[in-house]
Design a protein around this motif. Structure first.
Motif, PDB file in Angstrom:
ATOM      1  N   GLY A 175       0.790  -1.219   0.000  1.00  0.00           N
ATOM      2  CA  GLY A 175       0.000   0.000   0.000  1.00  0.00           C
ATOM      3  C   GLY A 175       0.827   1.275   0.000  1.00  0.00           C
ATOM      4  O   GLY A 175       0.252   2.381   0.003  1.00  0.00           O
ATOM      5  N   PHE A 176       2.162   1.139  -0.037  1.00  0.00           N
ATOM      6  CA  PHE A 176       3.038   2.314  -0.017  1.00  0.00           C
ATOM      7  C   PHE A 176       3.924   2.324  -1.266  1.00  0.00           C
ATOM      8  O   PHE A 176       4.265   1.265  -1.816  1.00  0.00           O
ATOM      9  CB  PHE A 176       3.925   2.309   1.233  1.00  0.00           C
ATOM     10  N   SER A 177       4.341   3.505  -1.672  1.00  0.00           N
ATOM     11  CA  SER A 177       5.258   3.655  -2.804  1.00  0.00           C
ATOM     12  C   SER A 177       6.697   3.505  -2.322  1.00  0.00           C
ATOM     13  O   SER A 177       7.032   3.871  -1.179  1.00  0.00           O
ATOM     14  CB  SER A 177       5.087   5.027  -3.460  1.00  0.00           C
ATOM     15  N   ASN A 178       7.542   2.961  -3.187  1.00  0.00           N
ATOM     16  CA  ASN A 178       8.955   2.867  -2.834  1.00  0.00           C
ATOM     17  C   ASN A 178       9.586   4.264  -2.821  1.00  0.00           C
ATOM     18  O   ASN A 178       9.049   5.231  -3.364  1.00  0.00           O
ATOM     19  CB  ASN A 178       9.696   1.933  -3.799  1.00  0.00           C
ATOM     20  N   ARG A 179      10.716   4.357  -2.135  1.00  0.00           N
ATOM     21  CA  ARG A 179      11.528   5.578  -2.163  1.00  0.00           C
ATOM     22  C   ARG A 179      12.875   5.258  -2.805  1.00  0.00           C
ATOM     23  O   ARG A 179      13.904   5.782  -2.421  1.00  0.00           O
ATOM     24  CB  ARG A 179      11.727   6.124  -0.755  1.00  0.00           C
ATOM     25  N   SER A 180      12.865   4.413  -3.821  1.00  0.00           N
ATOM     26  CA  SER A 180      14.098   4.017  -4.507  1.00  0.00           C
ATOM     27  C   SER A 180      14.663   5.129  -5.376  1.00  0.00           C
ATOM     28  O   SER A 180      15.809   5.059  -5.818  1.00  0.00           O
ATOM     29  CB  SER A 180      13.847   2.769  -5.375  1.00  0.00           C
ATOM     30  N   GLY A 181      13.836   6.148  -5.633  1.00  0.00           N
ATOM     31  CA  GLY A 181      14.365   7.333  -6.311  1.00  0.00           C
ATOM     32  C   GLY A 181      15.190   8.208  -5.389  1.00  0.00           C
ATOM     33  O   GLY A 181      15.880   9.122  -5.839  1.00  0.00           O
ATOM     34  N   GLY A 182      15.133   7.913  -4.097  1.00  0.00           N
ATOM     35  CA  GLY A 182      15.988   8.603  -3.135  1.00  0.00           C
ATOM     36  C   GLY A 182      15.243   9.575  -2.246  1.00  0.00           C
ATOM     37  O   GLY A 182      14.175  10.096  -2.585  1.00  0.00           O
ATOM     38  N   ILE A 183      15.820   9.789  -1.086  1.00  0.00           N
ATOM     39  CA  ILE A 183      15.381  10.822  -0.153  1.00  0.00           C
ATOM     40  C   ILE A 183      16.459  11.888  -0.173  1.00  0.00           C
ATOM     41  O   ILE A 183      17.503  11.749   0.462  1.00  0.00           O
ATOM     42  CB  ILE A 183      15.205  10.264   1.272  1.00  0.00           C
ATOM     43  N   HIS A 184      16.241  12.934  -0.949  1.00  0.00           N
ATOM     44  CA  HIS A 184      17.241  14.003  -0.997  1.00  0.00           C
ATOM     45  C   HIS A 184      17.334  14.667   0.369  1.00  0.00           C
ATOM     46  O   HIS A 184      16.309  14.968   1.005  1.00  0.00           O
ATOM     47  CB  HIS A 184      16.860  15.036  -2.061  1.00  0.00           C
ATOM     48  N   LEU A 185      18.586  14.916   0.842  1.00  0.00           N
ATOM     49  CA  LEU A 185      18.759  15.451   2.186  1.00  0.00           C
ATOM     50  C   LEU A 185      20.008  16.314   2.262  1.00  0.00           C
ATOM     51  O   LEU A 185      21.098  15.890   1.895  1.00  0.00           O
ATOM     52  CB  LEU A 185      18.859  14.312   3.203  1.00  0.00           C
ATOM     53  N   THR A 186      19.831  17.546   2.747  1.00  0.00           N
ATOM     54  CA  THR A 186      20.955  18.440   3.030  1.00  0.00           C
ATOM     55  C   THR A 186      20.823  18.987   4.440  1.00  0.00           C
ATOM     56  O   THR A 186      19.729  19.048   5.003  1.00  0.00           O
ATOM     57  CB  THR A 186      21.022  19.615   2.043  1.00  0.00           C
ATOM     58  N   ASP A 187      21.958  19.384   5.010  1.00  0.00           N
ATOM     59  CA  ASP A 187      22.004  19.988   6.338  1.00  0.00           C
ATOM     60  C   ASP A 187      22.780  21.295   6.279  1.00  0.00           C
ATOM     61  O   ASP A 187      23.782  21.404   5.560  1.00  0.00           O
ATOM     62  CB  ASP A 187      22.718  19.072   7.341  1.00  0.00           C
ATOM     63  N   ASP A 188      22.333  22.266   7.051  1.00  0.00           N
ATOM     64  CA  ASP A 188      23.102  23.474   7.353  1.00  0.00           C
ATOM     65  C   ASP A 188      23.018  23.675   8.848  1.00  0.00           C
ATOM     66  O   ASP A 188      21.931  23.569   9.435  1.00  0.00           O
ATOM     67  CB  ASP A 188      22.537  24.696   6.626  1.00  0.00           C
ATOM     68  N   LEU A 189      24.152  23.955   9.470  1.00  0.00           N
ATOM     69  CA  LEU A 189      24.124  24.118  10.918  1.00  0.00           C
ATOM     70  C   LEU A 189      25.076  25.219  11.360  1.00  0.00           C
ATOM     71  O   LEU A 189      26.115  25.450  10.745  1.00  0.00           O
ATOM     72  CB  LEU A 189      24.445  22.804  11.624  1.00  0.00           C
ATOM     73  N   VAL A 190      24.675  25.896  12.413  1.00  0.00           N
ATOM     74  CA  VAL A 190      25.516  26.867  13.106  1.00  0.00           C
ATOM     75  C   VAL A 190      25.580  26.431  14.559  1.00  0.00           C
ATOM     76  O   VAL A 190      24.544  26.196  15.189  1.00  0.00           O
ATOM     77  CB  VAL A 190      24.955  28.297  12.996  1.00  0.00           C
ATOM     78  N   ARG A 191      26.799  26.318  15.075  1.00  0.00           N
ATOM     79  CA  ARG A 191      26.931  25.853  16.453  1.00  0.00           C
ATOM     80  C   ARG A 191      28.074  26.574  17.156  1.00  0.00           C
ATOM     81  O   ARG A 191      28.986  27.109  16.519  1.00  0.00           O
ATOM     82  CB  ARG A 191      27.159  24.336  16.500  1.00  0.00           C
ATOM     83  N   VAL A 192      28.010  26.576  18.464  1.00  0.00           N
ATOM     84  CA  VAL A 192      29.081  27.091  19.307  1.00  0.00           C
ATOM     85  C   VAL A 192      29.632  25.918  20.110  1.00  0.00           C
ATOM     86  O   VAL A 192      28.962  24.894  20.292  1.00  0.00           O
ATOM     87  CB  VAL A 192      28.591  28.214  20.236  1.00  0.00           C
ATOM     88  N   GLY A 193      30.860  26.074  20.589  1.00  0.00           N
ATOM     89  CA  GLY A 193      31.462  24.997  21.363  1.00  0.00           C
ATOM     90  C   GLY A 193      32.525  25.513  22.311  1.00  0.00           C
ATOM     91  O   GLY A 193      33.044  26.630  22.147  1.00  0.00           O
ATOM     92  N   VAL A 194      32.845  24.727  23.301  1.00  0.00           N
ATOM     93  CA  VAL A 194      33.926  25.008  24.246  1.00  0.00           C
ATOM     94  C   VAL A 194      34.827  23.787  24.284  1.00  0.00           C
ATOM     95  O   VAL A 194      34.346  22.653  24.461  1.00  0.00           O
ATOM     96  CB  VAL A 194      33.383  25.320  25.654  1.00  0.00           C
ATOM     97  N   ASN A 195      36.136  24.001  24.103  1.00  0.00           N
ATOM     98  CA  ASN A 195      37.108  22.910  24.077  1.00  0.00           C
ATOM     99  C   ASN A 195      38.113  23.044  25.212  1.00  0.00           C
ATOM    100  O   ASN A 195      38.480  24.165  25.610  1.00  0.00           O
ATOM    101  CB  ASN A 195      37.880  22.904  22.751  1.00  0.00           C
ATOM    102  N   TYR A 196      38.570  21.898  25.706  1.00  0.00           N
ATOM    103  CA  TYR A 196      39.677  21.846  26.670  1.00  0.00           C
ATOM    104  C   TYR A 196      40.870  21.200  25.995  1.00  0.00           C
ATOM    105  O   TYR A 196      40.786  20.052  25.539  1.00  0.00           O
ATOM    106  CB  TYR A 196      39.286  21.058  27.925  1.00  0.00           C
ATOM    107  N   LYS A 197      42.002  21.917  25.919  1.00  0.00           N
ATOM    108  CA  LYS A 197      43.208  21.407  25.268  1.00  0.00           C
ATOM    109  C   LYS A 197      44.159  20.833  26.316  1.00  0.00           C
ATOM    110  O   LYS A 197      44.482  21.489  27.308  1.00  0.00           O
ATOM    111  CB  LYS A 197      43.913  22.519  24.486  1.00  0.00           C
TER     112      LYS A 197
END
Length: 248
Positions: free
Chosen positions: A215-237
């Motif tokens: 009862g469902f269609s295939n997704r063999s044509g693909g699931i197009h997916l992109t990400d864009d992210l902005v993040r901050v971080g704290v590091n210990y050296k």
């Protein structure tokens, strides 16, 4: 006349000897001592935490007999992410080279109604539950400020859910792609730094529902997916490197 000349010469010789002796007695001024300038070194390995916002685009497509047909239009996804990071840097003069990896939990998701010729009563959703990268970094250090570019591999735990009248189907898998971005990092203490970073990731068109539920269609044509992210971080050296001493 001769005796006067001898007296004058003797006087001049005596005066010269006295002046030479006085000059020899004078202290020689020492060169001023310049204190060495300690320059921050980015060389070393570190661990940290990071978090921010993430958004992107997706689209579901079917493939039958080699023909790809879009099930949905492009739709937006958004959410937040938080996780940990680890890496190592090596500084050569003002240039810094390094490698960094991170793993983040995310609740990024979005959905859209299916479009004709598919059943418009169905809704297709794309969601991410984890985001990973392994990247190289290259930048220029301005003492305690590092400006860098970064690129490498990306992976994400992705799931799709298709919902229709009284029915639902889903599938989850890990997909792979690439990522690239830029960032700036500031060493605000001997072992601590804070960063601001932007990344773009593209996972191409991974396939889902290669054998679709009834009862469902295939997704063999693909699931197009992109990400864009902005993040901050704290590091210990970790303190494995000695400071760089500037020489003059």
């Amino acid at each position: 006349m001769k005796s006067k000349l001898i007296v004058l010469l003797g006087g001049a010789l005596s005066l010269g000897l006295v002046n030479a002796a006085s000059a020899a007695d004078m202290a020689v001024k020492a060169r001023p001592v310049v204190a060495p300038v300690i320059v921050y070194s980015w060389t070393g390995c570190y661990v940290g935490v990071e978090g921010g916002g993430i958004w992107g685009r997706s689209r579901h497509s079917e493939q039958t007999a080699g023909v790809v047909t879009d099930i949905t239009n492009n739709f937006d996804l958004s959410g937040g992410l938080v996780g940990g990071t680890a890496g190592c840097n090596y500084q050569i003069s003002n240039f810094v080279l390094g490698v960094e990896g991170d793993a983040s939990w995310t609740n990024k998701s979005g959905s859209a109604a299916d479009i004709p010729p598919f059943n418009t009563a169905f809704t297709s959703e794309t969601k991410e539950r984890a985001f990973y990268t392994l990247r190289g970094r290259a930048g220029v250090a301005f003492d305690r400020v590092l400006v860098y570019g970064t690129a490498g591999a990306a992976a994400a735990d992705v799931g799709i859910t298709v919902t229709g009248p009284g029915v639902v189907a889903s599938e989850n898998k890990t997909v792979w792609g690439w990522t690239a971005g830029v960032g700036v990092e500031w060493a605000f203490a001997s072992n601590w730094s804070a960063k601001l970073e932007y990344l773009h990731a593209d996972f191409g068109n991974p396939t889902f529902f290669d054998v679709p539920p009834v009862g469902f269609s295939n997704r063999s044509g693909g699931i197009h997916l992109t990400d864009d992210l902005v993040r901050v971080g704290v590091n210990y050296k970790f303190n494995w490197a000695t400071p760089v001493v500037a020489k003059y």
